[in-house]
Design an enzyme around this catalytic site. Structure first.
Site, PDB file in Angstrom:
ATOM      1  N   ARG A  37       0.859  -0.928   0.640  1.00  0.00           N
ATOM      2  CA  ARG A  37      -0.244   0.111   0.305  1.00  0.00           C
ATOM      3  C   ARG A  37       1.100   1.206   0.466  1.00  0.00           C
ATOM      4  O   ARG A  37       0.349   2.613  -1.036  1.00  0.00           O
ATOM      5  CB  ARG A  37      -0.793   0.344   1.218  1.00  0.00           C
ATOM      6  CG  ARG A  37      -1.687   1.101   1.330  1.00  0.00           C
ATOM      7  CD  ARG A  37      -2.853   1.003   2.470  1.00  0.00           C
ATOM      8  NE  ARG A  37      -2.109   0.973   3.689  1.00  0.00           N
ATOM      9  CZ  ARG A  37      -1.975   0.673   5.219  1.00  0.00           C
ATOM     10  NH1 ARG A  37      -3.778   0.949   5.153  1.00  0.00           N
ATOM     11  NH2 ARG A  37      -1.665   1.029   5.538  1.00  0.00           N
ATOM     12  N   SER A 131       2.827 -20.710   9.190  1.00  0.00           N
ATOM     13  CA  SER A 131       4.000 -21.077  10.313  1.00  0.00           C
ATOM     14  C   SER A 131       4.733 -20.630  10.022  1.00  0.00           C
ATOM     15  O   SER A 131       5.873 -21.622   9.056  1.00  0.00           O
ATOM     16  CB  SER A 131       3.536 -21.818  10.865  1.00  0.00           C
ATOM     17  OG  SER A 131       3.406 -22.226  12.437  1.00  0.00           O
ATOM     18  N   LYS A 185      -4.479 -24.391  10.479  1.00  0.00           N
ATOM     19  CA  LYS A 185      -3.574 -22.711  11.056  1.00  0.00           C
ATOM     20  C   LYS A 185      -3.840 -22.486  12.685  1.00  0.00           C
ATOM     21  O   LYS A 185      -2.772 -22.304  13.156  1.00  0.00           O
ATOM     22  CB  LYS A 185      -3.485 -21.717  10.581  1.00  0.00           C
ATOM     23  CG  LYS A 185      -2.011 -21.054  10.462  1.00  0.00           C
ATOM     24  CD  LYS A 185      -0.924 -20.930  10.703  1.00  0.00           C
ATOM     25  CE  LYS A 185       0.175 -20.330  11.292  1.00  0.00           C
ATOM     26  NZ  LYS A 185      -0.275 -18.730  11.881  1.00  0.00           N
ATOM     27  N   HIS A 188      -2.906 -25.428  15.395  1.00  0.00           N
ATOM     28  CA  HIS A 188      -1.564 -25.213  15.321  1.00  0.00           C
ATOM     29  C   HIS A 188      -1.385 -24.453  16.132  1.00  0.00           C
ATOM     30  O   HIS A 188      -0.665 -24.940  17.112  1.00  0.00           O
ATOM     31  CB  HIS A 188      -1.199 -25.296  13.975  1.00  0.00           C
ATOM     32  CG  HIS A 188       0.311 -24.654  13.654  1.00  0.00           C
ATOM     33  ND1 HIS A 188       0.842 -23.088  14.522  1.00  0.00           N
ATOM     34  CD2 HIS A 188       1.138 -25.068  13.796  1.00  0.00           C
ATOM     35  CE1 HIS A 188       2.290 -23.370  14.399  1.00  0.00           C
ATOM     36  NE2 HIS A 188       2.700 -23.875  14.421  1.00  0.00           N
ATOM     37  N   ASN A 189      -1.976 -22.946  16.347  1.00  0.00           N
ATOM     38  CA  ASN A 189      -1.325 -21.924  17.161  1.00  0.00           C
ATOM     39  C   ASN A 189      -2.278 -22.024  18.146  1.00  0.00           C
ATOM     40  O   ASN A 189      -1.297 -22.266  19.493  1.00  0.00           O
ATOM     41  CB  ASN A 189      -1.951 -20.623  16.663  1.00  0.00           C
ATOM     42  CG  ASN A 189      -1.246 -19.744  15.230  1.00  0.00           C
ATOM     43  OD1 ASN A 189      -0.536 -21.098  14.837  1.00  0.00           O
ATOM     44  ND2 ASN A 189      -1.101 -18.551  15.698  1.00  0.00           N
ATOM     45  N   GLU A 192       0.317 -24.450  19.843  1.00  0.00           N
ATOM     46  CA  GLU A 192       2.014 -23.480  20.220  1.00  0.00           C
ATOM     47  C   GLU A 192       0.994 -23.150  21.385  1.00  0.00           C
ATOM     48  O   GLU A 192       2.317 -23.325  22.635  1.00  0.00           O
ATOM     49  CB  GLU A 192       1.273 -22.624  19.657  1.00  0.00           C
ATOM     50  CG  GLU A 192       2.510 -21.670  19.637  1.00  0.00           C
ATOM     51  CD  GLU A 192       2.638 -20.938  18.795  1.00  0.00           C
ATOM     52  OE1 GLU A 192       2.756 -20.828  16.824  1.00  0.00           O
ATOM     53  OE2 GLU A 192       2.910 -19.671  18.779  1.00  0.00           O
ATOM     54  N   TYR A 193       0.228 -22.763  22.006  1.00  0.00           N
ATOM     55  CA  TYR A 193       0.028 -21.769  23.176  1.00  0.00           C
ATOM     56  C   TYR A 193       0.192 -23.181  24.579  1.00  0.00           C
ATOM     57  O   TYR A 193       0.821 -22.403  25.497  1.00  0.00           O
ATOM     58  CB  TYR A 193      -1.326 -21.449  24.027  1.00  0.00           C
ATOM     59  CG  TYR A 193      -1.775 -20.025  23.027  1.00  0.00           C
ATOM     60  CD1 TYR A 193      -1.577 -19.322  21.274  1.00  0.00           C
ATOM     61  CD2 TYR A 193      -2.099 -18.858  23.764  1.00  0.00           C
ATOM     62  CE1 TYR A 193      -1.507 -17.932  20.670  1.00  0.00           C
ATOM     63  CE2 TYR A 193      -2.913 -17.947  23.446  1.00  0.00           C
ATOM     64  CZ  TYR A 193      -2.519 -17.079  21.619  1.00  0.00           C
ATOM     65  OH  TYR A 193      -2.570 -15.938  21.616  1.00  0.00           O
ATOM     66  N   HIS A 454     -34.914 -31.685  32.335  1.00  0.00           N
ATOM     67  CA  HIS A 454     -33.907 -31.775  30.605  1.00  0.00           C
ATOM     68  C   HIS A 454     -34.409 -33.187  30.468  1.00  0.00           C
ATOM     69  O   HIS A 454     -33.494 -33.801  29.541  1.00  0.00           O
ATOM     70  CB  HIS A 454     -32.625 -31.415  30.962  1.00  0.00           C
ATOM     71  CG  HIS A 454     -32.689 -30.169  30.281  1.00  0.00           C
ATOM     72  ND1 HIS A 454     -33.321 -28.416  29.855  1.00  0.00           N
ATOM     73  CD2 HIS A 454     -32.546 -28.769  31.952  1.00  0.00           C
ATOM     74  CE1 HIS A 454     -32.832 -27.677  30.541  1.00  0.00           C
ATOM     75  NE2 HIS A 454     -33.193 -27.608  31.521  1.00  0.00           N
TER      76      HIS A 454
HETATM   77  N1  NAP Z   1       5.276 -11.682  12.092  1.00  0.00           N
HETATM   78  C1  NAP Z   1       4.459 -12.864  12.187  1.00  0.00           C
HETATM   79  O1  NAP Z   1       5.536 -13.706  13.367  1.00  0.00           O
HETATM   80  C2  NAP Z   1       3.490 -13.499  11.533  1.00  0.00           C
HETATM   81  C3  NAP Z   1       3.481 -15.189  11.468  1.00  0.00           C
HETATM   82  C4  NAP Z   1       2.580 -16.130  10.826  1.00  0.00           C
HETATM   83  C5  NAP Z   1       1.444 -14.728  10.170  1.00  0.00           C
HETATM   84  N2  NAP Z   1       1.643 -13.476  10.336  1.00  0.00           N
HETATM   85  C6  NAP Z   1       0.354 -13.263   9.504  1.00  0.00           C
HETATM   86  O2  NAP Z   1       1.238 -12.437   8.336  1.00  0.00           O
HETATM   87  C7  NAP Z   1       0.639 -10.971   7.758  1.00  0.00           C
HETATM   88  C8  NAP Z   1       1.536 -10.027   7.978  1.00  0.00           C
HETATM   89  O3  NAP Z   1       1.810  -9.907   9.123  1.00  0.00           O
HETATM   90  P1  NAP Z   1       3.256  -9.228   9.232  1.00  0.00           P
HETATM   91  O4  NAP Z   1       3.725  -9.197  10.635  1.00  0.00           O
HETATM   92  O5  NAP Z   1       4.274  -8.721   7.922  1.00  0.00           O
HETATM   93  O6  NAP Z   1       2.829  -7.781   9.240  1.00  0.00           O
HETATM   94  P2  NAP Z   1       1.185  -7.191  10.149  1.00  0.00           P
HETATM   95  O7  NAP Z   1       1.589  -6.178  10.591  1.00  0.00           O
HETATM   96  O8  NAP Z   1       0.666  -7.738  10.324  1.00  0.00           O
HETATM   97  O9  NAP Z   1       0.759  -6.257   8.631  1.00  0.00           O
HETATM   98  C9  NAP Z   1       1.438  -4.816   7.643  1.00  0.00           C
HETATM   99  C10 NAP Z   1       0.958  -4.733   6.309  1.00  0.00           C
HETATM  100  O10 NAP Z   1      -0.331  -4.584   6.222  1.00  0.00           O
HETATM  101  C11 NAP Z   1      -0.495  -3.584   5.193  1.00  0.00           C
HETATM  102  N3  NAP Z   1      -1.562  -2.693   5.810  1.00  0.00           N
HETATM  103  C12 NAP Z   1      -2.062  -2.799   6.866  1.00  0.00           C
HETATM  104  N4  NAP Z   1      -3.619  -2.397   6.346  1.00  0.00           N
HETATM  105  C13 NAP Z   1      -3.786  -2.017   5.162  1.00  0.00           C
HETATM  106  C14 NAP Z   1      -4.819  -2.258   4.528  1.00  0.00           C
HETATM  107  N5  NAP Z   1      -6.008  -1.500   4.688  1.00  0.00           N
HETATM  108  N6  NAP Z   1      -4.663  -1.707   3.360  1.00  0.00           N
HETATM  109  C15 NAP Z   1      -3.839  -2.690   2.761  1.00  0.00           C
HETATM  110  N7  NAP Z   1      -2.203  -2.400   3.484  1.00  0.00           N
HETATM  111  C16 NAP Z   1      -2.143  -2.285   5.020  1.00  0.00           C
HETATM  112  C17 NAP Z   1       0.791  -2.500   5.441  1.00  0.00           C
HETATM  113  O11 NAP Z   1       1.175  -1.604   4.218  1.00  0.00           O
HETATM  114  P3  NAP Z   1       1.873  -0.379   4.612  1.00  0.00           P
HETATM  115  O12 NAP Z   1       2.980  -0.516   5.160  1.00  0.00           O
HETATM  116  O13 NAP Z   1       1.022   0.560   3.852  1.00  0.00           O
HETATM  117  O14 NAP Z   1       0.826  -0.002   6.668  1.00  0.00           O
HETATM  118  C18 NAP Z   1       1.903  -3.725   5.740  1.00  0.00           C
HETATM  119  O15 NAP Z   1       2.009  -3.985   4.712  1.00  0.00           O
HETATM  120  C19 NAP Z   1      -0.333 -11.041   9.343  1.00  0.00           C
HETATM  121  O16 NAP Z   1      -1.762 -11.790   8.745  1.00  0.00           O
HETATM  122  C20 NAP Z   1       0.246 -11.898  10.329  1.00  0.00           C
HETATM  123  O17 NAP Z   1      -1.067 -12.371  10.871  1.00  0.00           O
HETATM  124  C21 NAP Z   1       2.525 -12.834  10.657  1.00  0.00           C
END
Ligand code: NAP
Length: 482
Positions: A37, A131, A185, A188-189, A192-193, A454
């Site tokens: 974005r 994951s 998934k 899985h989480n 994990e908890y 019941h």
């Molecule tokens: N972090 C982990 O360890 C992990 C593990 C497994 C799964 N996940 C999942 O993977 C996904 C990404 O995780 P992340 O930690 O990399 O990032 P995040 O912090 O969850 O998301 C940030 C991203 O979302 C975009 N975004 C937010 N609002 C938006 C909107 N309205 N329209 C378009 N784009 C938007 C941001 O764009 P801008 O740069 O423009 O703000 C940025 O690219 C999530 O669903 C998360 O739950 C994460």
């Protein structure tokens, strides 16, 4: 940007998306389109990793144009509204036959809704649980895709190329249709908890019972990691316990505030299991333990409440540590058994053909709960695909039989010492409930019949019955109101 060079695209250039894009780019034959974005993030990622050869776009239209048809794009943005916003944009620029993959941590019911809506446009929608955190995304995650079988045909080779590999087998499988991947998934989480809470309870008991330092307990976990408990979580526990705080010289674990955070997938697992009527008590206790830890005002108010008299010290340190190891192993078996019960119930409720053994197999690498132990689960389902409770598989029955005396001693010691061990003790209570010949549920049925008519069933004949509690207390045949 219109000369369709890329065979796969990634949207969302935060840590997960950029790492996944780099992982894809590192595999032979892939050219990866990227979009975010905020365009500056796209530019920064393209500039930081020139060797990846990213095809970077600053508009969603250019991103779509940069992809070969049928187009495939993986969304890695915040779950919830952000994901909906990106899907809506993509639907405008994609065509029937193209594939949208949501690799974020979406709630599976959102995925079911999105799949249905996107399918009506002729575009494929695949919710894929991914994951392994940042490192997994970069080097090889465990991937749990849902969606249609035809989308899987296109997507399968790409996902197989980037997934973790264990014993020559990529940690990815087509879990089932629509929300099946995100459902698995989520479970899985949840597991994990439970796993993390059980490890934390083991650490706490050993520390308070033996007075060993975190570094000494790190050695114990490192040792455990060479046996049947071998897993990523045990391995990193040793690393965390060994860490010294640079500022104070104290063990890092002693300067970290003892209030555990959560991003919601554990709670989703418990909420879903409640709806499905599946007791995932180990996971629930783990979620609640985090909630309790994060209530400083209540904890402060309760800190003067009385506990048991005297200090808790164990007489035979080595024997106690071994008991805790066995209690951890037995409780972990229960957590996984409950998690797989929830998968079976979800598959039944939502009509997914989920192969339990395959799920255990794809959790062996890449993901946070990766462990040797998962081979045993795959084996158990291979031997008996209709296994009704994982803990009743011969291998696990033997394991619990060997551990149960120690498990009971640990739960008793914890209760006597006033050391909270909710996951250890609830897992044991679940185990005893499951194996009981008779449960006091009979009395509960009697109470329900008394105050609410019941009804109840009898052990000695068919039918449904009600006692005329406010009448002459005779028993009558009744209509089943269970
Ligand atoms: N972090 C982990 O360890 C992990 C593990 C497994 C799964 N996940 C999942 O993977 C996904 C990404 O995780 P992340 O930690 O990399 O990032 P995040 O912090 O969850 O998301 C940030 C991203 O979302 C975009 N975004 C937010 N609002 C938006 C909107 N309205 N329209 C378009 N784009 C938007 C941001 O764009 P801008 O740069 O423009 O703000 C940025 O690219 C999530 O669903 C998360 O739950 C994460």
């Amino acid at each position: 940007m219109s000369n369709s060079q890329a065979n796969i695209g990634v949207i969302g250039m935060a840590v997960m998306g950029s790492n996944l894009a780099r992982n894809l780019a590192s595999r032979e034959g892939n050219t990866v389109a990227i979009y975010n974005r905020s365009a500056e993030k796209t530019r920064a990622v393209a500039a930081e990793f020139p060797d990846a050869g990213f095809v970077a776009s600053e508009t969603i239209e250019d991103f779509a144009a940069s992809l070969q048809k049928p187009r495939t794009a993986i969304i890695m943005v915040q779950a919830g509204r952000a994901t909906d916003a990106v899907i809506n944009q993509l639907v405008e620029v994609f065509e029937p036959g193209d594939i949208i993959v949501d690799g974020g941590n979406a709630l599976f019911t959102d995925t079911i809704r999105r799949e249905k809506a996107v399918r009506e446009t002729g575009i494929n929608f695949v919710g894929a649980g991914i994951s392994g955190g940042e490192e997994g995304a970069l080097l090889g995650p465990s991937i749990m895709p849902g969606g249609s079988a035809s989308a899987w045909e296109t997507l399968g080779p790409i996902l197989r190329s980037i997934a973790a590999v264990v014993d020559g087998r990529p940690c990815v499988t087509h879990v089932g249709t629509d929300g099946a991947g995100h459902f698995v998934k989520m479970i899985h989480n949840g597991i994990e908890y439970a796993d993390m809470q059980l490890i934390a309870e083991a650490y706490d008991l050993i520390r308070r019972g033996t007075g060993k330092s975190p570094a000494e307990i790190a050695d114990i976990f490192a040792e455990w990691n060479t046996g049947e408990l071998e897993s990523y979580l045990i391995e990193i526990t040793a690393e965390v316990l060994r860490q010294t705080d640079a500022a104070t010289g104290a063990p890092l674990v002693d300067v970290i505030l003892d209030q555990a955070g959560a991003k919601g997938t554990g709670a989703w697992t418990v909420q879903t299991a409640l709806d499905l009527g599946i007791p995932v008590s180990g996971i629930a206790e783990a979620v609640f333990a985090r909630s309790l830890s994060s209530k400083p005002a209540q904890r402060a108010a309760a800190s003067a409440l009385p506990g048991p008299d005297g200090d808790f010290t164990v007489a035979d340190v080595d024997a106690f540590v071994e008991d805790v190891r066995l209690a951890l192993y037995a409780s972990k078996i229960i957590a996984y058994s409950q998690g797989f019960d929830a998968i079976v119930a979800g598959a039944e409720e939502y009509n997914w053909d989920i192969k339990k053994g395959d799920i255990a197999a794809i959790w062996r690498g890449g993901c946070i709960i990766r462990a040797q132990f998962l081979n045993r689960i795959t084996d158990a389902y291979a031997e008996n695909p209709g296994l009704v409770a994982l803990v009743t598989a011969p291998y696990f029955t033997d394991a619990v039989a060997g551990a149960q005396s120690a498990w009971r001693r640990v739960v008793i010691a914890a209760a006597q010492a006033g050391i909270p061990s909710p996951a250890f003790s609830s897992s044991l209570a679940y185990y005893d409930g499951l194996r009981a010949d008779r449960l006091p549920a009979a009395l509960v049925q009697g109470q329900r019949d008394f105050f609410g008519a019941h009804t109840y069933k009898r052990v000695d004949r068919d039918g449904t019955f009600h006692t005329l509690w406010s009448g002459d207390r005779s028993e009558i045949q009744a209509v089943d109101t269970h």
